[in-house]
Write an enzyme that holds these catalytic residues in place. Structure first.
Site, short mmCIF file in Angstrom:
data_model
loop_
_atom_site.label_atom_id
_atom_site.label_comp_id
_atom_site.label_asym_id
_atom_site.label_seq_id
_atom_site.Cartn_x
_atom_site.Cartn_y
_atom_site.Cartn_z
N SER A 33 -33.75 11.21 -33.76
CA SER A 33 -32.39 11.20 -33.21
C SER A 33 -31.46 12.10 -34.04
CB SER A 33 -31.83 9.78 -33.14
OG SER A 33 -31.99 9.10 -34.36
N HIS B 247 -39.64 5.51 -31.76
CA HIS B 247 -38.38 5.58 -32.55
C HIS B 247 -37.58 4.31 -32.24
CE1 HIS B 247 -35.25 7.33 -34.85
NE2 HIS B 247 -34.77 8.23 -34.01
N HIS C 58 -44.30 3.97 -40.75
CA HIS C 58 -43.16 4.89 -40.84
C HIS C 58 -43.66 6.27 -41.22
CE1 HIS C 58 -39.20 6.51 -41.85
NE2 HIS C 58 -38.75 5.57 -41.03
N ARG D 294 -34.10 -1.76 -45.03
CA ARG D 294 -33.29 -2.23 -43.89
C ARG D 294 -33.90 -3.52 -43.33
NH1 ARG D 294 -33.56 3.15 -40.36
NH2 ARG D 294 -35.76 2.78 -40.88
N ASP E 155 -37.08 -2.02 -37.37
CA ASP E 155 -37.13 -2.59 -36.03
C ASP E 155 -37.94 -3.88 -35.94
OD1 ASP E 155 -35.59 -0.49 -34.91
OD2 ASP E 155 -37.35 0.80 -34.97
N1 HAX Z 1 -49.99 0.14 -35.52
C1 HAX Z 1 -51.21 0.71 -35.27
N2 HAX Z 1 -51.53 1.96 -35.64
C2 HAX Z 1 -50.62 2.64 -36.35
C3 HAX Z 1 -49.36 2.12 -36.69
C4 HAX Z 1 -49.06 0.80 -36.24
N3 HAX Z 1 -47.87 0.23 -36.46
N4 HAX Z 1 -48.68 3.03 -37.40
C5 HAX Z 1 -49.46 4.11 -37.49
N5 HAX Z 1 -50.63 3.88 -36.84
C6 HAX Z 1 -51.72 4.84 -36.61
C7 HAX Z 1 -51.18 6.03 -35.85
O1 HAX Z 1 -51.09 5.74 -34.45
C8 HAX Z 1 -52.18 7.10 -36.20
O2 HAX Z 1 -53.37 6.86 -35.45
P1 HAX Z 1 -54.20 8.07 -34.79
O3 HAX Z 1 -54.57 8.97 -35.96
O4 HAX Z 1 -55.35 7.40 -34.17
O5 HAX Z 1 -53.28 8.76 -33.83
C9 HAX Z 1 -52.49 6.78 -37.66
O6 HAX Z 1 -52.15 5.39 -37.85
C10 HAX Z 1 -51.72 7.62 -38.66
O7 HAX Z 1 -50.34 7.50 -38.39
P2 HAX Z 1 -49.27 7.61 -39.58
O8 HAX Z 1 -49.41 8.98 -40.18
O9 HAX Z 1 -49.40 6.46 -40.49
O10 HAX Z 1 -47.88 7.45 -38.81
P3 HAX Z 1 -46.98 8.58 -38.13
O11 HAX Z 1 -46.14 9.19 -39.20
O12 HAX Z 1 -47.78 9.48 -37.29
O13 HAX Z 1 -46.08 7.70 -37.16
C11 HAX Z 1 -44.81 5.82 -36.55
C12 HAX Z 1 -45.09 6.85 -37.64
C13 HAX Z 1 -43.55 5.05 -36.92
C14 HAX Z 1 -44.55 6.53 -35.22
C15 HAX Z 1 -46.03 4.86 -36.43
O14 HAX Z 1 -46.20 4.17 -37.64
C16 HAX Z 1 -45.90 3.90 -35.28
O15 HAX Z 1 -46.29 4.23 -34.14
N6 HAX Z 1 -45.36 2.64 -35.52
C17 HAX Z 1 -45.13 1.68 -34.46
C18 HAX Z 1 -43.85 2.03 -33.69
C19 HAX Z 1 -42.61 1.79 -34.52
O16 HAX Z 1 -42.44 0.77 -35.16
N7 HAX Z 1 -41.68 2.75 -34.49
C20 HAX Z 1 -40.40 2.67 -35.21
C21 HAX Z 1 -40.38 3.46 -36.50
C22 HAX Z 1 -39.06 3.39 -37.23
C23 HAX Z 1 -38.01 4.08 -36.43
O17 HAX Z 1 -37.99 5.27 -36.22
N8 HAX Z 1 -37.11 3.32 -35.92
O18 HAX Z 1 -36.22 3.84 -35.08
#
Ligand code: HAX
Length: 443
Positions: free
Chosen positions: A241, A271, A318, A327, A373
């Protein structure tokens, strides 16, 4: 010139001068190198943009102008009889780098109350949308509908000089932030309370007035709203964002256009939408398990079934953080102090016990800890705000404080159009062939 504008002007002039000196002497210094995996991996961690209001550390979490969340909860001015910081104070801090006094925050609350009038056509535009339009889409459209009032756009079309951009951006920022709670509350009451709208109460601060217009008068809820609106405000510049605001604003799109774009980024489930997804996920778990008091073992099995189903566990992980999100911890502390007996909050805490080891055992998740979140929905439900599709809107109102303060800085510092370099895989293959060629020849 008002007192906040004057202070911002002085601070930004000074920094502008300092940056010119830094660049004249050190402009060619290398601050980062980029690996191919980062090019394919969402540009993760590449140091490549300027963002003054806050800085994220992977271990310690977010710092706003050097202050951690626990420090802000201690140092920022509060409402009378309140314990949580007023988000107005954080905005002042992010915009100027200086902690405000109680009087300065009072002035800001009053200033925003004077600017808060929302043009009638904005409500009519929102009313034209189907009632089942997601509240985030309604908010984004509502913000776009206000764009015709942009001071920046009007002055630009009349030939505004570059040196005046910061002034027009400041005016738009102040007007937009002042109006947002009214627009968001209008959407809430339209969708969930049969259009029974609540008028603003200008005796209240920004957060409490928002709670009031949503229809919640509980003092505990007002305090939580002040905390929520403070801790969600900014998370340095690279998150989706913030980065969207920065990118769109760099074309000199005004704050209404840039912030509306930011809302569309925040509305994604990876996000900001994660806060609604967490509650949906917990409610499904409670329904599936048939109990509001699941054991850690039951939660563990449910988490594993989510992962086995090819889904992420919402609220965990994250892109930058490598420790539990401060947070999240601030909300946990708020609940320990105020609502320790809520069943839903207790489930959130049990999930915290269970999820990290499971995610760690997958061997690929870089951060197994909860993010912001994971906690908010349970608190909102406790106070009666059960309509989870609205949660990201509240996040969006808070996020305006950080991204728009940053936009004021971008225009004051004269930051240029953002334009990183992209490549094709064909380019990558040629690059690899060339970079490996000398070694081959040397054999
Ligand atoms: N559950 C299951 N698998 C997860 C995970 C979770 N909570 N978090 C990461 N992973 C997986 C990823 O999907 C990725 O898998 P693949 O290689 O098979 O694609 C692997 O672990 C490596 O990911 P990462 O490098 O640890 O994480 P990223 O930096 O790519 O992504 C995210 C960060 C926040 C998007 C991710 O942790 C996620 O999808 N979390 C769940 C959604 C969430 O809570 N989002 C909010 C984040 C905070 C925010 O921005 N708030 O607004």
């Amino acid at each position: 010139m008002d007192q906040l504008k004057q202070l911002f002007y002085e601070k930004s002039q000074n920094l502008s001068k300092e940056i010119k000196e830094i660049l004249a002497e050190h402009g060619t210094k290398i601050v980062d190198d980029v690996q191919l995996s980062q090019v394919y991996g969402g540009m993760r961690d590449i140091t490549s943009m300027l963002w003054e209001p806050s800085l994220l550390d992977s271990e310690q979490g977010i710092r706003f102008r050097g202050f951690s969340i626990p420090e802000l909860r201690e140092k920022l001015p509060r409402a009378a009889n309140g314990k949580e910081p007023l988000p107005e104070g954080l905005f002042w801090l992010m915009l100027t780098g200086v902690l405000p006094t109680k009087d300065q925050v009072k002035w800001l609350t009053e200033n925003w109350n004077r600017r808060a009038n929302v043009p009638e056509h904005v409500f009519k535009t929102i009313d034209a949308l189907p009632i089942d339009t997601h509240p985030m889409t309604q908010l984004s459209v509502g913000v776009m509908a206000m764009q015709n009032t942009s001071v920046f756009a009007q002055r630009y079309s009349s030939g505004m000089q570059k040196t005046e951009y910061w002034d027009a951006t400041y005016e738009d920022t102040m007007n937009l932030v002042a109006r947002l709670p009214r627009v968001a509350a209008y959407i809430f009451r339209r969708v969930y309370r049969k259009e029974d709208h609540v008028l603003p109460d200008i005796s209240l601060d920004w957060g409490a007035n928002f709670a009031h217009m949503l229809g919640f008068e509980d003092e505990g809820f007002k305090e939580y709203m002040r905390l929520f609106l403070t801790i969600h405000a900014d998370h340095e510049g690279g998150n989706a964002s913030a980065h969207t605001t920065h990118l769109v604003g760099s074309t000199l799109s005004d704050p209404y256009l840039s912030y509306s774009a930011a809302l569309n980024a925040l509305a994604g489930p990876l996000h900001g939408l994660a806060n609604q997804e967490v509650v949906r996920w917990i409610q499904k778990m409670v329904e599936t398990l048939g109990t509001t008091k699941p054991t850690r073992e039951q939660i563990g099995e449910y988490v594993k079934s989510t992962i086995a189903g090819g889904r992420v566990v919402p609220g965990y992980g994250h892109a930058v953080l490598r420790k539990p999100d401060p947070r999240y911890m601030a909300q946990k502390q708020f609940c320990e102090d105020n609502i320790p007996d809520s069943d839903l909050v207790k489930i959130v805490w049990k999930i915290f016990d269970v999820v990290p080891p499971i995610l760690s055992s997958l061997g690929k998740v870089k951060n197994p800890w909860p993010n912001v979140d994971a906690h908010s929905g349970a608190v909102l439900i406790h106070y009666g705000l059960k309509e989870y599709n609205f949660y990201t809107v509240i996040f969006g109102i808070s996020r305006a404080l950080g991204v728009l303060a940053a936009q004021c800085w971008s225009r004051a510092l004269g930051l240029p159009l953002e334009r990183p370099k992209s490549v094709t895989t064909e380019w990558v293959k040629e690059f690899l062939a060339k970079s490996e060629a000398p070694a081959e020849e040397g054999k």
